[in-house]
Design a protein around this motif. Structure first.
Motif, PDB file in Angstrom:
ATOM      1  N   LEU A   1      18.853 -14.396  65.456  1.00 34.21           N
ATOM      2  CA  LEU A   1      18.232 -15.249  66.408  1.00 34.21           C
ATOM      3  C   LEU A   1      17.194 -15.774  66.098  1.00 34.21           C
ATOM      4  O   LEU A   1      16.114 -15.067  65.364  1.00 34.21           O
ATOM      5  CB  LEU A   1      17.841 -13.961  67.719  1.00 34.21           C
ATOM      6  N   THR A   2      16.767 -16.937  66.354  1.00 36.48           N
ATOM      7  CA  THR A   2      15.399 -17.881  65.911  1.00 36.48           C
ATOM      8  C   THR A   2      14.412 -17.314  66.647  1.00 36.48           C
ATOM      9  O   THR A   2      14.515 -17.222  67.853  1.00 36.48           O
ATOM     10  CB  THR A   2      15.723 -19.246  66.130  1.00 36.48           C
ATOM     11  N   PRO A   3      13.297 -16.878  66.077  1.00 39.38           N
ATOM     12  CA  PRO A   3      12.198 -16.536  66.812  1.00 39.38           C
ATOM     13  C   PRO A   3      11.572 -17.548  67.608  1.00 39.38           C
ATOM     14  O   PRO A   3      11.631 -18.792  67.271  1.00 39.38           O
ATOM     15  CB  PRO A   3      11.132 -16.091  65.598  1.00 39.38           C
TER      16      PRO A   3
ATOM     17  N   TYR B   1      14.062  -7.707  63.462  1.00 38.59           N
ATOM     18  CA  TYR B   1      14.806  -7.811  64.368  1.00 38.59           C
ATOM     19  C   TYR B   1      15.702  -9.044  64.682  1.00 38.59           C
ATOM     20  O   TYR B   1      16.761  -9.018  64.904  1.00 38.59           O
ATOM     21  CB  TYR B   1      14.024  -7.278  65.878  1.00 38.59           C
ATOM     22  N   PHE B   2      14.692 -10.011  64.445  1.00 36.98           N
ATOM     23  CA  PHE B   2      15.444 -11.539  64.637  1.00 36.98           C
ATOM     24  C   PHE B   2      16.379 -11.823  63.570  1.00 36.98           C
ATOM     25  O   PHE B   2      17.337 -12.426  63.884  1.00 36.98           O
ATOM     26  CB  PHE B   2      14.250 -12.628  64.897  1.00 36.98           C
TER      27      PHE B   2
ATOM     28  N   ALA C   1      17.523 -16.042  75.920  1.00 36.21           N
ATOM     29  CA  ALA C   1      17.687 -15.596  74.541  1.00 36.21           C
ATOM     30  C   ALA C   1      16.563 -14.398  74.386  1.00 36.21           C
ATOM     31  O   ALA C   1      16.812 -13.626  73.477  1.00 36.21           O
ATOM     32  CB  ALA C   1      17.686 -16.332  73.630  1.00 36.21           C
ATOM     33  N   TYR C   2      15.582 -14.467  74.933  1.00 30.69           N
ATOM     34  CA  TYR C   2      14.304 -13.583  74.729  1.00 30.69           C
ATOM     35  C   TYR C   2      14.030 -12.665  75.758  1.00 30.69           C
ATOM     36  O   TYR C   2      13.020 -12.040  75.816  1.00 30.69           O
ATOM     37  CB  TYR C   2      13.073 -14.332  74.326  1.00 30.69           C
ATOM     38  N   LYS C   3      15.319 -12.401  76.576  1.00 33.91           N
ATOM     39  CA  LYS C   3      15.071 -11.504  77.834  1.00 33.91           C
ATOM     40  C   LYS C   3      14.842 -10.227  77.387  1.00 33.91           C
ATOM     41  O   LYS C   3      15.325  -9.638  76.462  1.00 33.91           O
ATOM     42  CB  LYS C   3      16.224 -11.674  78.824  1.00 33.91           C
ATOM     43  N   ASN C   4      13.856  -9.380  77.807  1.00 33.64           N
ATOM     44  CA  ASN C   4      13.422  -7.943  77.720  1.00 33.64           C
ATOM     45  C   ASN C   4      12.763  -7.910  76.413  1.00 33.64           C
ATOM     46  O   ASN C   4      12.928  -6.706  75.829  1.00 33.64           O
ATOM     47  CB  ASN C   4      14.378  -7.212  78.160  1.00 33.64           C
ATOM     48  N   LEU C   5      12.256  -8.863  75.773  1.00 32.10           N
ATOM     49  CA  LEU C   5      11.737  -8.657  74.378  1.00 32.10           C
ATOM     50  C   LEU C   5      10.372  -8.800  74.383  1.00 32.10           C
ATOM     51  O   LEU C   5       9.773  -8.333  73.386  1.00 32.10           O
ATOM     52  CB  LEU C   5      12.133 -10.026  73.407  1.00 32.10           C
ATOM     53  N   LEU C   6       9.643  -9.218  75.238  1.00 37.04           N
ATOM     54  CA  LEU C   6       8.142  -9.458  75.217  1.00 37.04           C
ATOM     55  C   LEU C   6       7.302  -8.592  75.822  1.00 37.04           C
ATOM     56  O   LEU C   6       7.655  -8.082  76.827  1.00 37.04           O
ATOM     57  CB  LEU C   6       7.765 -10.797  75.688  1.00 37.04           C
TER      58      LEU C   6
ATOM     59  N   ALA D   1       7.244 -22.076  76.441  1.00 35.16           N
ATOM     60  CA  ALA D   1       8.583 -22.349  77.062  1.00 35.16           C
ATOM     61  C   ALA D   1       9.634 -21.494  76.248  1.00 35.16           C
ATOM     62  O   ALA D   1      10.343 -21.031  77.087  1.00 35.16           O
ATOM     63  CB  ALA D   1       8.850 -23.734  76.847  1.00 35.16           C
ATOM     64  N   ASP D   2       9.578 -21.298  75.021  1.00 36.70           N
ATOM     65  CA  ASP D   2      10.563 -20.359  74.435  1.00 36.70           C
ATOM     66  C   ASP D   2      10.744 -18.849  74.928  1.00 36.70           C
ATOM     67  O   ASP D   2      11.802 -18.574  75.264  1.00 36.70           O
ATOM     68  CB  ASP D   2      10.542 -20.274  72.919  1.00 36.70           C
TER      69      ASP D   2
END
Length: 357
Positions: free
Chosen positions: A151-153, A145-146, A164-169, A158-159
């Motif tokens: 996109l850097t994982p 995916y990344f 950039a990581y909205k709705n991914l976790l 904090a990351d």
């Protein structure tokens, strides 16, 4: 817990779904030749290793699995006066004080305990539980995916709160799941008593998804696992374990040269699992023999490729594939057992209000 009535009801219903495997002896622990192990769904051991114990000890082993570790512990507490078995395996440092405060275990100093490192012996004065393994709860990411999205994982707590990581976790419910609770404790260790709530507000605003347990998160929601791909999982970040990537390699139909998933090493929390002789166990002699077996080098060396955890016995070998694809975190977050005991229920209550409501 945030709503004791709901938890008790859920646990009560869960008792109806305890699954049994191993010996088909229906007499259970009432038979002095049968030892009944109560554990979470991730319990696993090689058949030949278990047969060695049965042959050498003269006991047959019956296994009852009771869901995620958090669910299994709650069930064991509710049935402590008339326990389902003799030994419980799978209570970890996030839930240990709850089990001990409820009198779930009776003391037993296991043979071979001297070979276990001091950092893992969290009840060394009373010996109500025996350390068996350790591992690290960490965020895993879907490499494909990344790469596809250039996109850097993420690598740190904090990351995960960055746009950039909205709705991914996707993570597990801290009130019902051991890895979910471990991730909460990791964030509390990272941000302190007065900072972790603000962090979770950011995660919620950034679209974190919460599900009941690890199996749902990893096998259904996570796009990086083989099962998640089949299920159409669309979350490339999941709270799992540092040892999950080697499992993806070892169990792949066509073995890849590198793991398809990676670990955000700055999000790890050290988890230690224990076994204990249940209070009111019917077969205490057999239960003690089984706990001794769990500290044997044969069992300890069998664990990594079955439950994907690290052995606590000094000198127990770890397979090369395991260390290559899933090395233990170098600097995981930790929380002192006394602090977990003093704050866990309030932390979970606050987390529930912040994230689930």
């Amino acid at each position: 817990m945030h709503t004791k009535t709901l938890v008790a009801a859920a646990v009560g219903l869960g008792l109806l779904t305890l699954s049994a495997c191993g010996s088909t002896d229906t007499k259970g622990s009432a038979d002095s030749k049968t030892v009944t192990l109560v554990s979470h769904d991730s319990w696993a051991v090689s058949k030949n290793v278990l047969k060695d114990f049965e042959k050498q000890s003269g006991y047959k082993v019956r296994v009852l699995k009771g869901g995620d570790a958090g669910q299994a512990v709650n069930k064991a507490i509710l049935t402590k006066d008339n326990p389902q078995g003799d030994v419980f395996f799978g209570v970890d440092n996030t839930l240990l004080s709850r089990a001990l405060d409820n009198g779930l275990f009776q003391p037993y100093e296991a043979k071979g305990l001297g070979t276990v490192g001091a950092p893992y012996q969290l009840d060394q004065d009373k010996h109500r539980v025996t350390p068996i393994d350790y591992g690290d709860i960490c965020v895993n990411y879907d490499k494909a995916y990344f790469s596809e999205h250039k996109l850097t994982p993420p690598q740190t707590f904090a990351d995960l709160a960055k746009p950039a990581y909205k709705n991914l976790l996707v993570t597990e419910n801290a009130a019902t799941s051991s890895p979910g609770l471990g991730f909460l404790l990791g964030s509390a260790a990272q941000y302190g008593d007065n900072g972790w709530q603000g962090y979770w507000k950011k995660l919620k605003a950034n679209g974190v998804k919460v599900v009941d347990g690890w199996e749902q998160a990893y096998y259904q929601e996570f796009s990086g696992s083989s099962e998640g791909k089949k299920a159409g999982g669309d979350r490339p970040l999941v709270v799992s374990y540092a040892s999950s990537p080697p499992a993806e390699v070892i169990y792949a139909k066509k073995r890849p040269s590198t793991a398809p998933t990676g670990v955000a090493t700055g999000t790890c929390f050290r988890q230690i699992e224990f076994a204990g002789l249940l209070s009111n166990a019917k077969n205490t002699k057999g239960g003690k023999a089984f706990i001794d077996f769990l500290l044997s080098k044969e069992f300890q060396q069998d664990m990594p490729l079955n439950m994907f955890v690290y052995p606590v016995v000094q000198g127990a070998a770890v397979p090369a594939d395991f260390t290559k694809y899933g090395p233990a975190a170098k600097d995981p977050e930790t929380v002192a057992p006394a602090k977990i005991a003093a704050n866990r229920d309030q932390w979970v209550k606050s987390w529930t209000s912040l994230v689930l409501k």
